[in-house]
Scaffold this active site. Structure first.
Site, short mmCIF file in Angstrom:
data_model
loop_
_atom_site.label_atom_id
_atom_site.label_comp_id
_atom_site.label_asym_id
_atom_site.label_seq_id
_atom_site.Cartn_x
_atom_site.Cartn_y
_atom_site.Cartn_z
N VAL A 216 15.43 -21.09 -12.95
CA VAL A 216 15.25 -21.82 -14.19
C VAL A 216 16.33 -21.40 -15.20
O VAL A 216 16.68 -20.22 -15.29
CB VAL A 216 13.84 -21.56 -14.75
CG1 VAL A 216 13.72 -22.01 -16.19
CG2 VAL A 216 12.80 -22.27 -13.88
N ASN A 256 8.18 -15.48 -10.60
CA ASN A 256 9.34 -14.63 -10.85
C ASN A 256 10.12 -15.18 -12.05
O ASN A 256 10.53 -16.34 -12.05
CB ASN A 256 10.24 -14.60 -9.62
CG ASN A 256 11.38 -13.62 -9.74
OD1 ASN A 256 12.17 -13.67 -10.68
ND2 ASN A 256 11.50 -12.71 -8.78
N VAL A 258 13.08 -14.91 -13.06
CA VAL A 258 14.46 -15.34 -12.81
C VAL A 258 14.50 -16.57 -11.91
O VAL A 258 15.46 -17.34 -11.95
CB VAL A 258 15.26 -14.19 -12.17
CG1 VAL A 258 16.68 -14.63 -11.82
CG2 VAL A 258 15.32 -12.98 -13.11
N GLU A 259 13.44 -16.80 -11.15
CA GLU A 259 13.43 -17.92 -10.21
C GLU A 259 12.73 -19.15 -10.82
O GLU A 259 13.35 -19.92 -11.52
CB GLU A 259 12.80 -17.48 -8.89
CG GLU A 259 13.60 -16.36 -8.21
CD GLU A 259 13.03 -15.93 -6.89
OE1 GLU A 259 12.80 -16.79 -6.02
OE2 GLU A 259 12.80 -14.71 -6.70
N MET A 260 11.44 -19.29 -10.60
CA MET A 260 10.75 -20.49 -11.09
C MET A 260 10.09 -20.25 -12.45
O MET A 260 9.73 -21.20 -13.15
CB MET A 260 9.74 -20.96 -10.05
CG MET A 260 10.44 -21.29 -8.72
SD MET A 260 9.31 -21.60 -7.33
CE MET A 260 8.97 -23.33 -7.58
#
Length: 456
Positions: A216, A256, A258-260
């Site tokens: 994201v 997470n 940093v991810e979703m």
């Protein structure tokens, strides 16, 4: 002067024979009182536990200068290559010895590399005789047939280290259909921009082709995204093995930051709950409706269908001699000669162990710029022996999954093979041989057949 030299030589020989005699007596005293064909007894008889465990009782001289340093080095090196403890534990419980352990033991038994010459020079009882060698090889085959061979496997393949992929795994079709929709649903991310398929593209080898994935707001992840294809056959998930299975893995990225970047399952469920059709379909399969456990269960069930069987290599293993080209067959011989199959073993040609990155040369010193992700399995266990250990990646479809390694630092498969030969095997091969190995890896590309959705 000649008498002095002769006297020194006699003293040296006498000292050597005295040490050898003591060691022989010590080795005999520690022999278990069991049958000669007892596997545990064979390991103890030949001193395998000395270097391949951290718990063996060592003779008195192990605390003396020089001997202490030499033995500590041997134990550290031996444990990095192969830890005998999981095998000993499995034997004590009449359970399955890890598949990679069987492959490693088989390789050194066939090559005669173990015990090494330096060990046998002072442990005269350490020599592995033909009878014990054959007993161990037969036991390895029995272990594979008992624990790792699927029903219906042709006789020629039973007990072999490398196996073709199964065509399918047992799944619940209704859950698979839901999992497919959720795998491709960006509402699992905070801003509805990223789905699981964003980093694991089913039309691109199950990866995104990036050094590290973008989350994201275009945040860069810390590590290369492994392929989702055949992940159901891994013994754990993520490079560091922090997830025990597919369901645990599926629960990581959505939360997470940093991810979703979703803040909670409640946030995700609040969005999914507004989709009347998905909600009704979900409740038909899961009586208690949406929950983090149910969402990840459905995604995991879908991922079990992401198999890629029927590669040329699979067909060759099954007996089709024409499935591989002459170059690929040369590559397969090199693959065996360099013991690649001791880590890249089983049905998935990997994914069954944690191995040190840089076993024969210091990969991280050469690369530089260490990050926390480079710690590997250590980040989970905090055990120093696990620093720089990573789950061995599958070789299936590896020709489609560049860039390579946990850090995504290598763009070409040719260079990745050269690096593995250098850092893991400790050899340098001519470019022609590397080309043959790359050709073999090309032959490990399989075919993904999407599962048919169940009728409504």
């Amino acid at each position: 002067m000649k008498k002095i030299i002769l006297g020194c030589a006699i003293l040296a020989i006498a000292g050597y024979l005295g040490i050898v005699g003591y060691i022989y007596h010590y080795d005999q005293q520690r022999q278990p009182a069991t049958a000669d064909n007892d596997i545990n007894a064979i390991f103890t008889k030949h001193g395998c536990d000395y270097c391949h465990t951290q718990s063996a009782e060592l003779p008195f001289y192990a605390s003396l200068p020089v001997a202490k340093q030499l033995m500590q080095y041997d134990i550290k090196t031996g444990s990095q290559h192969f830890d005998l403890n999981p095998t000993l534990k499995a034997l004590s419980q009449d359970g399955a010895v890890p598949e990679v352990d069987l492959a490693k033991m088989e390789a050194v038994l066939q090559s005669g590399e173990m015990p090494p010459m330096r060990y046998k020079a002072v442990h005269w009882s350490g020599e592995l005789g033909d009878a014990d060698r054959q007993t161990l090889l037969n036991w390895i085959r029995t272990q594979r047939e008992r624990f790792y061979t699927r029903p219906g496997t042709p006789e020629a393949l039973r007990g072999q280290a490398l196996q073709p992929l199964p065509d399918s795994l047992p799944t619940d079709a209704q859950k698979v259909a839901l999992g497919f929709r959720l795998f491709h649903d960006p509402r699992l991310s905070a801003d509805n921009s990223i789905s699981c398929a964003h980093c694991h593209q089913l039309g691109a080898g199950g990866v995104d082709g990036r050094v590290t994935s973008l989350g994201v707001n275009d945040q860069h992840g810390p590590i290369n995204a492994p392929t989702v294809f055949n992940a159901a056959l891994n013994f754990s998930q993520f490079w560091d093995g922090r997830a025990a299975d597919l369901q645990q893995q599926a629960g990581g990225p959505p939360l997470n930051p940093v991810e979703m970047a979703s803040t909670s399952w409640d946030q995700i469920i609040g969005k999914l709950d507004q989709d009347a059709r998905l909600k009704a379909d979900f409740q038909r399969v899961y009586a208690d409706g949406f929950s983090g456990d149910n969402i990840t269960d459905a995604i995991a069930e879908f991922e079990k269908t992401l198999l890629t069987p029927d590669s040329p290599f699979d067909r060759y293993l099954k007996g089709d001699e024409s499935a591989l080209t002459a170059q690929q067959k040369r590559g397969y011989q090199l693959f065996r000669d360099n013991k690649c199959g001791t880590c890249h073993t089983g049905e998935n040609l990997g994914g069954q162990s944690y191995e040190v990155m840089g076993l024969k040369a210091d990969y991280f010193a050469d690369r530089g710029n260490l990050t926390e992700a480079d710690n590997g399995r250590y980040n989970v266990t905090k055990n120093e022996a696990d620093r720089h250990r990573f789950k061995t990646p599958t070789l299936r479809n590896v020709a489609l999954t560049a860039p390579y390694f946990h850090d995504g630092s290598v763009a070409s498969l040719h260079q990745a093979v050269k690096d593995m030969l250098k850092y893991q095997v400790g050899v340098t091969l001519p470019d022609g041989d590397v080309d043959d190995l790359v050709a073999l890896l090309d032959g490990m590309t399989g075919k993904y057949q999407p599962s048919s959705p169940p009728a409504n």
